[in-house]
Design an enzyme around this catalytic site. Structure first.
Site, PDB file in Angstrom:
ATOM      1  N   GLU A   1     -11.383  -4.353  -6.423  1.00 16.51           N
ATOM      2  CA  GLU A   1     -10.812  -5.081  -5.221  1.00 16.51           C
ATOM      3  C   GLU A   1     -11.760  -4.455  -4.326  1.00 16.51           C
ATOM      4  O   GLU A   1     -12.126  -3.217  -4.192  1.00 16.51           O
ATOM      5  CB  GLU A   1      -9.467  -4.634  -4.910  1.00 16.51           C
ATOM      6  CG  GLU A   1      -8.386  -5.225  -5.723  1.00 16.51           C
ATOM      7  CD  GLU A   1      -6.981  -4.804  -5.364  1.00 16.51           C
ATOM      8  OE1 GLU A   1      -6.760  -4.136  -4.287  1.00 16.51           O
ATOM      9  OE2 GLU A   1      -6.069  -5.341  -5.961  1.00 16.51           O
TER      10      GLU A   1
ATOM     11  N   HIS B   1      -4.395  -8.930  -2.236  1.00 12.71           N
ATOM     12  CA  HIS B   1      -3.472  -7.833  -2.267  1.00 12.71           C
ATOM     13  C   HIS B   1      -2.869  -7.748  -0.981  1.00 12.71           C
ATOM     14  O   HIS B   1      -3.013  -6.756  -0.244  1.00 12.71           O
ATOM     15  CB  HIS B   1      -4.393  -6.334  -2.534  1.00 12.71           C
ATOM     16  CG  HIS B   1      -3.460  -5.409  -2.833  1.00 12.71           C
ATOM     17  ND1 HIS B   1      -4.084  -4.069  -3.300  1.00 12.71           N
ATOM     18  CD2 HIS B   1      -2.365  -4.871  -2.356  1.00 12.71           C
ATOM     19  CE1 HIS B   1      -3.046  -3.434  -3.535  1.00 12.71           C
ATOM     20  NE2 HIS B   1      -1.936  -3.646  -2.848  1.00 12.71           N
TER      21      HIS B   1
HETATM   22  N1  LIG Z   1       0.920  -6.065  -4.121  1.00 15.71           N
HETATM   23  C1  LIG Z   1       1.186  -5.086  -3.394  1.00 15.71           C
HETATM   24  O1  LIG Z   1       0.868  -5.074  -2.130  1.00 15.71           O
HETATM   25  C2  LIG Z   1       2.276  -3.952  -3.600  1.00 15.71           C
HETATM   26  C3  LIG Z   1       2.411  -3.428  -4.949  1.00 15.71           C
HETATM   27  N2  LIG Z   1       3.178  -2.446  -5.478  1.00 15.71           N
HETATM   28  C4  LIG Z   1       3.091  -1.965  -6.643  1.00 15.71           C
HETATM   29  O2  LIG Z   1       4.142  -2.336  -7.256  1.00 15.71           O
HETATM   30  C5  LIG Z   1       4.762  -1.146  -7.921  1.00 15.71           C
HETATM   31  C6  LIG Z   1       6.350  -1.023  -8.091  1.00 15.71           C
HETATM   32  O3  LIG Z   1       6.937  -0.765  -6.935  1.00 15.71           O
HETATM   33  P1  LIG Z   1       8.357  -0.488  -6.703  1.00 15.71           P
HETATM   34  O4  LIG Z   1       9.291  -1.468  -7.394  1.00 15.71           O
HETATM   35  O5  LIG Z   1       8.628  -0.178  -5.323  1.00 15.71           O
HETATM   36  O6  LIG Z   1       8.451   0.798  -7.862  1.00 15.71           O
HETATM   37  P2  LIG Z   1       9.669   1.513  -8.465  1.00 15.71           P
HETATM   38  O7  LIG Z   1       9.208   2.885  -8.556  1.00 15.71           O
HETATM   39  O8  LIG Z   1      10.924   1.495  -7.640  1.00 15.71           O
HETATM   40  O9  LIG Z   1       9.889   0.777  -9.676  1.00 15.71           O
HETATM   41  C7  LIG Z   1       9.018   0.727 -10.866  1.00 15.71           C
HETATM   42  C8  LIG Z   1       9.827   0.834 -12.134  1.00 15.71           C
HETATM   43  O10 LIG Z   1       8.733   0.832 -13.139  1.00 15.71           O
HETATM   44  C9  LIG Z   1       9.312   1.325 -14.225  1.00 15.71           C
HETATM   45  N3  LIG Z   1       8.312   1.519 -15.088  1.00 15.71           N
HETATM   46  C10 LIG Z   1       7.435   2.509 -15.385  1.00 15.71           C
HETATM   47  N4  LIG Z   1       6.704   2.389 -16.367  1.00 15.71           N
HETATM   48  C11 LIG Z   1       7.226   1.421 -16.709  1.00 15.71           C
HETATM   49  C12 LIG Z   1       6.776   0.709 -18.211  1.00 15.71           C
HETATM   50  N5  LIG Z   1       5.879   1.137 -18.948  1.00 15.71           N
HETATM   51  N6  LIG Z   1       7.529  -0.335 -18.404  1.00 15.71           N
HETATM   52  C13 LIG Z   1       8.490  -0.900 -17.554  1.00 15.71           C
HETATM   53  N7  LIG Z   1       9.112  -0.390 -16.535  1.00 15.71           N
HETATM   54  C14 LIG Z   1       8.397   0.795 -16.440  1.00 15.71           C
HETATM   55  C15 LIG Z   1      10.091   2.775 -13.706  1.00 15.71           C
HETATM   56  O11 LIG Z   1      10.870   3.308 -14.529  1.00 15.71           O
HETATM   57  C16 LIG Z   1      10.600   2.190 -12.193  1.00 15.71           C
HETATM   58  O12 LIG Z   1      11.836   1.776 -12.392  1.00 15.71           O
HETATM   59  C17 LIG Z   1       4.081   0.033  -7.319  1.00 15.71           C
HETATM   60  O13 LIG Z   1       3.637   1.168  -8.013  1.00 15.71           O
HETATM   61  C18 LIG Z   1       2.668  -0.525  -6.938  1.00 15.71           C
HETATM   62  O14 LIG Z   1       1.684  -0.395  -7.694  1.00 15.71           O
HETATM   63  C19 LIG Z   1       4.121  -1.873  -4.373  1.00 15.71           C
HETATM   64  C20 LIG Z   1       4.130  -2.548  -3.281  1.00 15.71           C
HETATM   65  C21 LIG Z   1       3.096  -3.433  -2.657  1.00 15.71           C
HETATM   66  O1  LIG Z   2       2.366  -0.051  -1.318  1.00 17.46           O
HETATM   67  C1  LIG Z   2       1.603  -0.428  -2.013  1.00 17.46           C
HETATM   68  O2  LIG Z   2       1.684   0.093  -3.289  1.00 17.46           O
HETATM   69  C2  LIG Z   2       0.815  -1.419  -1.678  1.00 17.46           C
HETATM   70  O3  LIG Z   2      -0.017  -2.112  -2.859  1.00 17.46           O
HETATM   71  C3  LIG Z   2       0.136  -2.051  -0.608  1.00 17.46           C
HETATM   72  O4  LIG Z   2      -1.054  -1.756  -0.493  1.00 17.46           O
HETATM   73  P1  LIG Z   2      -1.596  -1.795   1.264  1.00 17.46           P
HETATM   74  O5  LIG Z   2      -0.863  -0.685   1.915  1.00 17.46           O
HETATM   75  O6  LIG Z   2      -1.281  -3.151   1.818  1.00 17.46           O
HETATM   76  O7  LIG Z   2      -3.096  -1.573   1.031  1.00 17.46           O
END
Ligand SMILES: NC(=O)C1=CN([C@@H]2O[C@H](COP(=O)(O)OP(=O)(O)OC[C@H]3O[C@@H](n4cnc5c(N)ncnc54)[C@H](O)[C@@H]3O)[C@@H](O)[C@H]2O)C=CC1
Ligand SMILES: O=C(O)C(=O)COP(=O)(O)O
Length: 303
Positions: free
Chosen positions: A256, A277
């Protein structure tokens, strides 16, 4: 106390931080070499995903006490090195989940109904109605990999579309939602849509690869609004080209901004819908994330 914000933080949160007594606040994005030079002065470093807080940056922070991540994912921070040095790493899980879930639904519909291609064609004066027949979500099966904060918000919304919802998450053993918890193989081989909501870790790196893709239904739609690197983008490219995968909706990339050759090839495909993103980039999520981070920083400062 010297606080430096290296990625954009919500205005209200920044003002609240600046208003605290004995805080000297700077807010500007520095690239790695410049940031390393500044690090010896900084006690609290605030970042989002753009700043890679690598071991050398942390080592340079001789007064560093806290790294604040205004968001969820910690894959851009060397948490092990920070913790070994007694530096606290604070993030704001949950505060941006709804925004990511809503974008995920948007990407699913955009992939199913060719919204991006239709827009591009129309802007170029082309009426491609006959080429843009798509799919309904109704009664089709979606597999959610990772049933945490975001995965559950996605499920809630897709149930309202009358989809059959499967989910795989090794730590989730029960749910009160109308969601069938299954193993990964079952999810992979039975889903018309697969959406990924796990963190990027050594275990989830290339979780979706050539082998897993070969076990998917022909014409599957894949959404990745979690992290680049969870999907092997080279394997994804080949499968999109061959038609094995009908379309992909991508908010994140292993590189990215995605300017390298592979990412450019991927983005040039008509069946890829992509955003830079922006999963958490809503005014509402940024305010929630920023204010929660500041609240947590205040608690830490107060000890
Ligand atoms: N596109 C964006 O801007 C954003 C992306 N994200 C991404 O989304 C991810 C998830 O966020 P949340 O749901 O808030 O986290 P969370 O921690 O609430 O949920 C993640 C889940 O994934 C599960 N997990 C871990 N390893 C696994 C596997 N191998 N197979 C299946 N499940 C597995 C965990 O047990 C957990 O329940 C973050 O770590 C981040 O990388 C988060 C926020 C913004
Ligand atoms: O909260 C996360 O994991 C995100 O991926 C959000 O990313 P950002 O804070 O928008 O750069």
């Amino acid at each position: 106390m010297r606080v430096h914000i290296n990625d954009p933080l919500d205005k209200q949160a920044t003002e609240k931080l600046a208003s605290l007594p004995n805080i000297q606040l700077t807010s500007q994005h520095y690239e790695k070499e410049e940031l390393i030079k500044l690090m010896p002065e900084i006690e609290i470093l605030v970042v989002r995903s753009a700043t890679k807080v690598t071991a050398d940056i942390i080592e340079a922070g001789t007064k560093l006490k806290i790294i604040g991540r205004a968001g969820t994912g910690l894959d851009n921070i060397d948490v092990k090195v920070a913790e070994a040095k007694g530096i606290k790493v604070i993030n704001t899980p949950g505060a941006n989940s709804i925004s990511v879930a809503e974008l995920t639904i948007g990407l699913m519909i955009a992939c199913s109904r060719h919204i991006a291609r239709g827009t591009i064609d129309l802007k170029n004066g082309k009426w491609t109605k006959k080429e843009l027949e798509g799919h309904e979500l109704y009664k089709r099966t979606v597999g959610i990999i990772g049933f945490g904060n975001i995965g559950r918000e996605v499920a809630k919304r897709l149930l309202a579309f009358d989809m059959n919802v499967l989910a795989y998450d090794p730590i989730v053993k029960e749910t009160d939602m109308n969601v069938k918890l299954v193993d990964l193989d079952t999810l992979i081989s039975n889903s018309d849509y697969i959406t990924i909501h796990v963190p990027l870790t050594p275990e989830t790196k290339n979780l979706i690869n050539k082998d897993t893709i070969s076990k998917m239904k022909d014409g599957v739609i894949i959404i990745n609004a979690a992290r680049g690197g969870i999907v092997d983008e080279s394997a994804l490219y080949e499968a999109l080209l061959s038609g094995k995968i009908y379309a992909a909706g991508l908010d994140v990339f292993e590189v990215e901004p995605p300017t390298d050759e592979l990412r450019q090839k991927l983005l040039s495909l008509p069946n890829v819908v992509a955003t830079p993103h922006v999963g958490a980039s809503t005014f509402e999520a940024q305010e929630r994330v920023g204010m929660l981070l500041v609240e947590r920083l205040i608690k830490e400062i107060a000890g």
